[in-house]
Design an enzyme around this catalytic site. Structure first.
Site, PDB file in Angstrom:
ATOM      1  N   LYS A   1     -10.064  -8.098   7.454  1.00 28.16           N
ATOM      2  CA  LYS A   1      -9.117  -7.683   8.486  1.00 28.16           C
ATOM      3  C   LYS A   1      -9.574  -8.289   9.806  1.00 28.16           C
ATOM      4  CE  LYS A   1      -7.872  -3.262   6.338  1.00 28.16           C
ATOM      5  NZ  LYS A   1      -8.064  -1.795   6.385  1.00 28.16           N
TER       6      LYS A   1
ATOM      7  N   LYS B   1      -1.111  -0.819  -4.410  1.00 29.66           N
ATOM      8  CA  LYS B   1      -2.353  -0.155  -4.014  1.00 29.66           C
ATOM      9  C   LYS B   1      -2.027   1.291  -3.710  1.00 29.66           C
ATOM     10  CE  LYS B   1      -4.479  -0.446   0.151  1.00 29.66           C
ATOM     11  NZ  LYS B   1      -5.286  -1.050   1.240  1.00 29.66           N
TER      12      LYS B   1
ATOM     13  N   LYS C   1      -3.469   5.034  -2.516  1.00 29.41           N
ATOM     14  CA  LYS C   1      -4.554   5.727  -1.834  1.00 29.41           C
ATOM     15  C   LYS C   1      -5.038   6.887  -2.694  1.00 29.41           C
ATOM     16  CE  LYS C   1      -4.394   3.432   2.147  1.00 29.41           C
ATOM     17  NZ  LYS C   1      -5.550   2.792   2.811  1.00 29.41           N
TER      18      LYS C   1
ATOM     19  N   GLU D   1     -11.305   0.144  -3.680  1.00 32.48           N
ATOM     20  CA  GLU D   1     -11.646  -0.276  -2.324  1.00 32.48           C
ATOM     21  C   GLU D   1     -12.402   0.822  -1.582  1.00 32.48           C
ATOM     22  OE1 GLU D   1      -9.398  -2.057   1.667  1.00 32.48           O
ATOM     23  OE2 GLU D   1      -8.226  -1.367  -0.039  1.00 32.48           O
TER      24      GLU D   1
ATOM     25  N   SER E   1       0.844  -1.187   0.000  1.00 32.35           N
ATOM     26  CA  SER E   1       0.000   0.000   0.000  1.00 32.35           C
ATOM     27  C   SER E   1       0.884   1.243   0.000  1.00 32.35           C
ATOM     28  CB  SER E   1      -0.902  -0.016   1.237  1.00 32.35           C
ATOM     29  OG  SER E   1      -1.758   1.102   1.259  1.00 32.35           O
TER      30      SER E   1
ATOM     31  N   GLY F   1      -4.095  -4.447   5.599  1.00 34.79           N
ATOM     32  CA  GLY F   1      -3.155  -4.130   6.672  1.00 34.79           C
ATOM     33  C   GLY F   1      -3.612  -2.935   7.488  1.00 34.79           C
TER      34      GLY F   1
ATOM     35  N   ASP G   1      -7.531   2.711  -3.278  1.00 36.92           N
ATOM     36  CA  ASP G   1      -8.264   2.638  -2.011  1.00 36.92           C
ATOM     37  C   ASP G   1      -8.707   4.047  -1.643  1.00 36.92           C
ATOM     38  OD1 ASP G   1      -9.294   2.145   0.483  1.00 36.92           O
ATOM     39  OD2 ASP G   1      -7.396   1.552   1.395  1.00 36.92           O
TER      40      ASP G   1
ATOM     41  N   ASP H   1     -14.372  -2.844   2.580  1.00 39.07           N
ATOM     42  CA  ASP H   1     -13.479  -2.962   3.733  1.00 39.07           C
ATOM     43  C   ASP H   1     -14.243  -2.543   4.979  1.00 39.07           C
ATOM     44  OD1 ASP H   1     -11.520  -2.696   5.692  1.00 39.07           O
ATOM     45  OD2 ASP H   1     -10.289  -1.270   4.589  1.00 39.07           O
TER      46      ASP H   1
END
Length: 368
Positions: free
Chosen positions: A263, A162, A164, A214, A136, A291, A189, A239
């Site tokens: 998670k 990934k 953000k 995400e 990430s 994570g 994400d 998520d």
């Protein structure tokens, strides 16, 4: 299994680099390390992934400490534990507070696996010997910095990136990444940064062959995600909206997503995470493990969970060196060629380094 004592440690570890999401910027990771011991002196380890502030969800570090001390530890101490799966029922009278529950439950799972002489992965029914991992990447000041970071991660061996996103840092940034890296496995994400009113804008992401987007919409939403998924070719991954296997069932039946991020802390422990995994496998919904800036303790639990069969997408369980100058486990979690080996030693398979643990401990209490 009779728990003799529980030790809570308020930890603070500096991140190698500040990490920015739509929530804000994280420089130091504070968390609670949970140690449970049995009469023979064995220790099981877990980790609360709640942040200091209620940004990811409503839980906080201090709130988790209070729940553990006043409610959860007494429930664990009240009677012997035949199997860690019993704890979900024992904790059921306490609503929510899933990260607090997971911290203690995962420590008991580690202790149980050690008492059985089994790797944690085997104890939960997992069979993989290695897992595929991605990484990430933070929101950054410029596209150039982002591209440079991606290049470093690719050279390190990570196979999935990934990035953000948030309003103002999204489509143009993805376009810039795709121009330089047209073929890498790429996902974004949003951490709940958008609303359904942004659907036309978000549909522009369909042009970039993304693995998924995400949690684009509200942290507790299923209905608007259904409408957005109907409008987008890119798979939506949920998520923050998924707190249990039952939430996942509703999301799948509504058509709110095509992928789910599991998670352990968010769903209340390994027992619920396994139920969620099994449901998704039955419904042919791929899953992956997200994570939460875990230390090696939480990372080890993520590795064991990711060894289950339906974790078919690379997770965010990156190597220790991606986050820490030094981790609190030996050996550090190591990634080679985009994969991490699943430990074969008893329990989580990593030894907690007590000297480094003490170095990063702000406060410690033992509950007999």
């Amino acid at each position: 299994m009779k728990i003799r004592s529980v030790t809570l440690r308020h930890m603070s570890m500096p991140l190698l680099n500040p990490f920015t999401t739509s929530f804000g910027t994280l420089k130091d990771r504070e968390f609670i390390a949970v140690e449970v011991t049995d009469a023979e002196g064995r220790s099981g380890w877990g980790e609360s992934v709640a942040f200091v502030e209620p940004s990811y969800n409503e839980e906080t570090l201090k709130g988790n400490w209070h729940l553990l001390e006043k409610f959860l530890i007494p429930l664990v101490s009240a009677a012997e534990i035949g199997h860690p799966t019993e704890l979900a029922e024992r904790f059921a009278p306490i609503r929510g507070n899933r990260m607090a529950k997971a911290a203690l439950e995962t420590a008991c799972w580690d202790l149980y696996a050690k008492r059985q002489g089994l790797p944690l992965a085997a104890a939960i029914g997992a069979t993989k010997t290695s897992i595929e991992v991605g990484v990430s990447i933070s929101i950054m000041a410029t596209l150039e910095q982002l591209l440079e970071t991606i290049e470093h991660r690719l050279q390190a061996g990570y196979k999935r990136m990934k990035i953000k996103i948030k309003p103002g840092w999204d489509v143009d940034i993805v376009d810039g990444v795709r121009r330089k890296y047209p073929d890498i496995a790429l996902m974004v994400d949003a951490n709940s940064a958008y609303t359904l009113a942004d659907a036309d804008h978000l549909r522009r992401l369909d042009d970039y062959n993304l693995m998924m987007i995400e949690q684009p919409l509200a942290h507790d939403d299923l209905v608007d995600h259904r409408e957005l998924q109907r409008q987008m070719r890119t798979p939506i991954c949920l998520d923050e909206s998924i707190h249990s296997a039952d939430d996942a069932r509703k999301a799948i039946e509504l058509g709110s997503c095509r992928i789910i991020n599991i998670k352990t802390g968010r769903v209340g422990g390994l027992t619920e995470a396994i139920k969620l995994h099994d449901l998704c496998e039955e419904r042919q919904i791929p899953v992956w493990c997200g994570g939460m800036f875990e230390s090696g303790i939480g990372r080890a639990h993520n590795i064991a969970l990711s060894a289950l069969s339906n974790f078919t997408l690379p997770g965010d369980t990156a190597a220790s060196s991606n986050y820490w100058e030094e981790d609190i486990v030996d050996p550090a979690v190591i990634m080679r060629d985009g994969r991490i080996e699943v430990p074969q030693g008893p329990g989580i398979g990593y030894n907690v380094n007590l000297e480094r643990l003490a170095k990063y401990t702000l406060h410690r209490e033992v509950f007999k």
